[in-house]
Scaffold this active site. Structure first.
Site, PDB file in Angstrom:
ATOM      1  N   LYS A   1       0.827  -1.211   0.000  1.00  0.00           N
ATOM      2  CA  LYS A   1       0.000   0.000   0.000  1.00  0.00           C
ATOM      3  C   LYS A   1       0.861   1.261   0.000  1.00  0.00           C
ATOM      4  CE  LYS A   1      -4.391  -1.602   0.707  1.00  0.00           C
ATOM      5  NZ  LYS A   1      -5.743  -1.461   1.116  1.00  0.00           N
TER       6      LYS A   1
ATOM      7  N   LYS B   1      -3.938  -9.755  -6.734  1.00  0.00           N
ATOM      8  CA  LYS B   1      -5.241 -10.028  -6.104  1.00  0.00           C
ATOM      9  C   LYS B   1      -6.347  -9.117  -6.651  1.00  0.00           C
ATOM     10  CE  LYS B   1      -6.470  -8.405  -2.104  1.00  0.00           C
ATOM     11  NZ  LYS B   1      -7.234  -8.100  -0.910  1.00  0.00           N
TER      12      LYS B   1
ATOM     13  N   LYS C   1     -11.123  -4.223  -4.516  1.00  0.00           N
ATOM     14  CA  LYS C   1     -12.241  -3.303  -4.780  1.00  0.00           C
ATOM     15  C   LYS C   1     -11.778  -1.888  -5.087  1.00  0.00           C
ATOM     16  CE  LYS C   1     -13.404  -3.555   0.016  1.00  0.00           C
ATOM     17  NZ  LYS C   1     -12.085  -3.413   0.634  1.00  0.00           N
TER      18      LYS C   1
HETATM   19  N1  AQP Z   1      -9.593 -11.080  -4.056  1.00  0.00           N
HETATM   20  C1  AQP Z   1      -9.921 -11.646  -2.903  1.00  0.00           C
HETATM   21  N2  AQP Z   1     -10.032 -12.986  -2.816  1.00  0.00           N
HETATM   22  C2  AQP Z   1     -10.365 -13.574  -1.638  1.00  0.00           C
HETATM   23  N3  AQP Z   1     -10.591 -12.899  -0.497  1.00  0.00           N
HETATM   24  C3  AQP Z   1     -10.489 -11.560  -0.543  1.00  0.00           C
HETATM   25  N4  AQP Z   1     -10.646 -10.603   0.391  1.00  0.00           N
HETATM   26  C4  AQP Z   1     -10.462  -9.389  -0.166  1.00  0.00           C
HETATM   27  N5  AQP Z   1     -10.159  -9.522  -1.481  1.00  0.00           N
HETATM   28  C5  AQP Z   1     -10.177 -10.864  -1.736  1.00  0.00           C
HETATM   29  C6  AQP Z   1     -10.938 -10.886   1.796  1.00  0.00           C
HETATM   30  O1  AQP Z   1     -12.043 -10.093   2.221  1.00  0.00           O
HETATM   31  C7  AQP Z   1     -11.836  -9.725   3.572  1.00  0.00           C
HETATM   32  C8  AQP Z   1     -12.019  -8.252   3.757  1.00  0.00           C
HETATM   33  O2  AQP Z   1     -11.160  -7.510   2.929  1.00  0.00           O
HETATM   34  P1  AQP Z   1     -10.950  -5.944   3.100  1.00  0.00           P
HETATM   35  O3  AQP Z   1     -11.748  -5.230   2.116  1.00  0.00           O
HETATM   36  O4  AQP Z   1     -11.177  -5.545   4.508  1.00  0.00           O
HETATM   37  O5  AQP Z   1      -9.436  -5.769   2.807  1.00  0.00           O
HETATM   38  P2  AQP Z   1      -8.573  -6.154   1.586  1.00  0.00           P
HETATM   39  O6  AQP Z   1      -8.149  -7.575   1.698  1.00  0.00           O
HETATM   40  O7  AQP Z   1      -7.490  -5.142   1.554  1.00  0.00           O
HETATM   41  O8  AQP Z   1      -9.539  -6.043   0.322  1.00  0.00           O
HETATM   42  P3  AQP Z   1      -9.326  -5.134  -0.975  1.00  0.00           P
HETATM   43  O9  AQP Z   1     -10.503  -5.288  -1.849  1.00  0.00           O
HETATM   44  O10 AQP Z   1      -7.977  -5.433  -1.582  1.00  0.00           O
HETATM   45  O11 AQP Z   1      -9.376  -3.743  -0.305  1.00  0.00           O
HETATM   46  P4  AQP Z   1      -8.822  -2.375  -0.811  1.00  0.00           P
HETATM   47  O12 AQP Z   1      -8.853  -2.419  -2.316  1.00  0.00           O
HETATM   48  O13 AQP Z   1      -9.767  -1.385  -0.231  1.00  0.00           O
HETATM   49  O14 AQP Z   1      -7.467  -2.272  -0.238  1.00  0.00           O
HETATM   50  C9  AQP Z   1     -10.452 -10.179   3.984  1.00  0.00           C
HETATM   51  O15 AQP Z   1     -10.559 -11.370   4.736  1.00  0.00           O
HETATM   52  C10 AQP Z   1      -9.783 -10.399   2.678  1.00  0.00           C
HETATM   53  O16 AQP Z   1      -8.753 -11.353   2.761  1.00  0.00           O
END
Ligand code: AQP
Length: 335
Positions: free
Chosen positions: A115, A197, A200
């Site tokens: 990040k 990965k 969102k």
């Molecule tokens: N691509 C993914 N595949 C499987 N699991 C996922 N999770 C997120 N993306 C995937 C799981 O969802 C939970 C909550 O995620 P989060 O939104 O709190 O944080 P993150 O993992 O940082 O998700 P993003 O979408 O990548 O967030 P942004 O883009 O806002 O930084 C977690 O258990 C995560 O593993």
């Protein structure tokens, strides 16, 4: 005598539109676990502030995510649904845990490194401290189990280390949480860059399928999804990461095994495969989407759920926070 169920805590940041990765990696597993566990599901809204958010959009997204949790099958009568920012015990415990976490440990966190690269002009302290707040989220409820995707595994290991360190100094205050990483779907990859990965907050919306994408949008995104120059539908993460990712999504949305799908699509080419996958995802998400729009329209009801969730969560969190205060020698608080 009724035995109490083990406690489960999880949450998602309302920092964008939830993707199919959040569904397979998190929410669909919560739905399955809600009978067996005493569950708390939060909107991880404080975590979103580590990256600049548009305030109006963030507010709307908090309600979107809450409505999605329920639409996907999380029962607000059986589980505690709340916003992290409504329960001050999280940040109060996070401060105390900061004093038991080493800089070297936080420096090793890969999410912070990733990040920091993505947000070079805003490498704030919150971004660095994110795992400590996450540790507080979990430990303040004595959670036994924390369902996470692959990417959050390192943060959970840190939570365990900090809890063990604290307990070794003050006695058995914290429960040591266990991760739950689903056997399939714990890391859904980006559609256009399948070695990364699915996220969102990705600037390219063709990289993810949002749970609320229109049917046509889902078809278009899958049509454009990167596969490779061959035409064989075979699960090989190293040689064919795009195809492997699509096979995983297909298996999860149709409850078939990867082997069955490889067999069924032998020799049929990517076009038909992607088409059928799009229809399978659309069908799978349809009931959830219908329910979502109904729930999202009733803002009073969503606010009631959050109000009652915050009261329950705060009352429960207080018990462990008080024990922590006693342990470290803070004056008992009137709260
Ligand atoms: N691509 C993914 N595949 C499987 N699991 C996922 N999770 C997120 N993306 C995937 C799981 O969802 C939970 C909550 O995620 P989060 O939104 O709190 O944080 P993150 O993992 O940082 O998700 P993003 O979408 O990548 O967030 P942004 O883009 O806002 O930084 C977690 O258990 C995560 O593993």
């Amino acid at each position: 005598m009724t035995l109490s169920k083990p406690v489960l805590l999880s949450g998602i940041q309302p920092s964008g539109q939830l993707t199919i990765g959040h569904y397979t990696g998190a929410i669909s597993n919560w739905v399955k676990m809600q009978e067996e566990y005493d569950c708390l599901f939060m909107l991880a809204d404080l975590h979103t502030l580590t990256v600049r958010q548009d305030p109006e959009q963030l507010l709307e997204r908090c309600y979107d995510v809450l409505a999605l949790y329920i639409a996907c099958g999380i029962d607000p009568e059986k589980n505690v649904l709340f916003a992290q920012s409504h329960v001050p015990a999280h940040t109060r415990l996070a401060w105390i845990l900061n004093c038991f976490t080493y800089l070297g440990e936080l420096n090793r966190m890969t999410q912070f490194k990733d990040k920091s690269k993505q947000h070079e002009s805003n490498i704030n302290v919150g971004l660095f401290d994110y795992p400590v707040l996450m540790a507080a989220d979990i430990l303040v409820y004595g959670a036994h189990r924390v369902p996470v995707g692959e990417d959050q595994k390192q943060h959970l290991e840190l939570t365990r280390d900090v809890a063990l360190r604290f307990n070794s100094l003050y006695g058995e205050i914290f429960t040591i949480p266990e991760p739950y990483i689903p056997p399939q779907g714990a890391r859904i990859m980006s559609l256009q860059e399948p070695t990364k990965k699915m996220s969102k907050s990705d600037a390219n919306q063709h990289n993810y399928i949002a749970l609320l994408d229109s049917e046509d949008m889902i078809r278009t995104k899958l049509k454009r999804a990167v596969t490779d120059s061959g035409n064989e539908i075979r699960y090989d993460v190293d040689a064919k990461p795009g195809v492997a990712n699509l096979l995983t999504l297909f298996a999860l949305t149709t409850h078939q095994s990867i082997a069955q799908l490889e067999q069924a699509y032998q020799g049929s080419g990517y076009g038909k495969f992607k088409n059928d996958l799009a229809e399978a995802i659309i069908e799978h998400l349809r009931p959830m989407r219908e329910r979502y729009y109904e729930l999202r329209a009733d803002i009073d009801k969503l606010q009631d759920i959050l109000r009652s969730g915050a009261e329950t969560a705060q009352a429960r969190a207080q018990r462990i926070l008080q024990r922590v205060h006693d342990a470290v020698g803070l004056i008992p608080a009137p709260f």
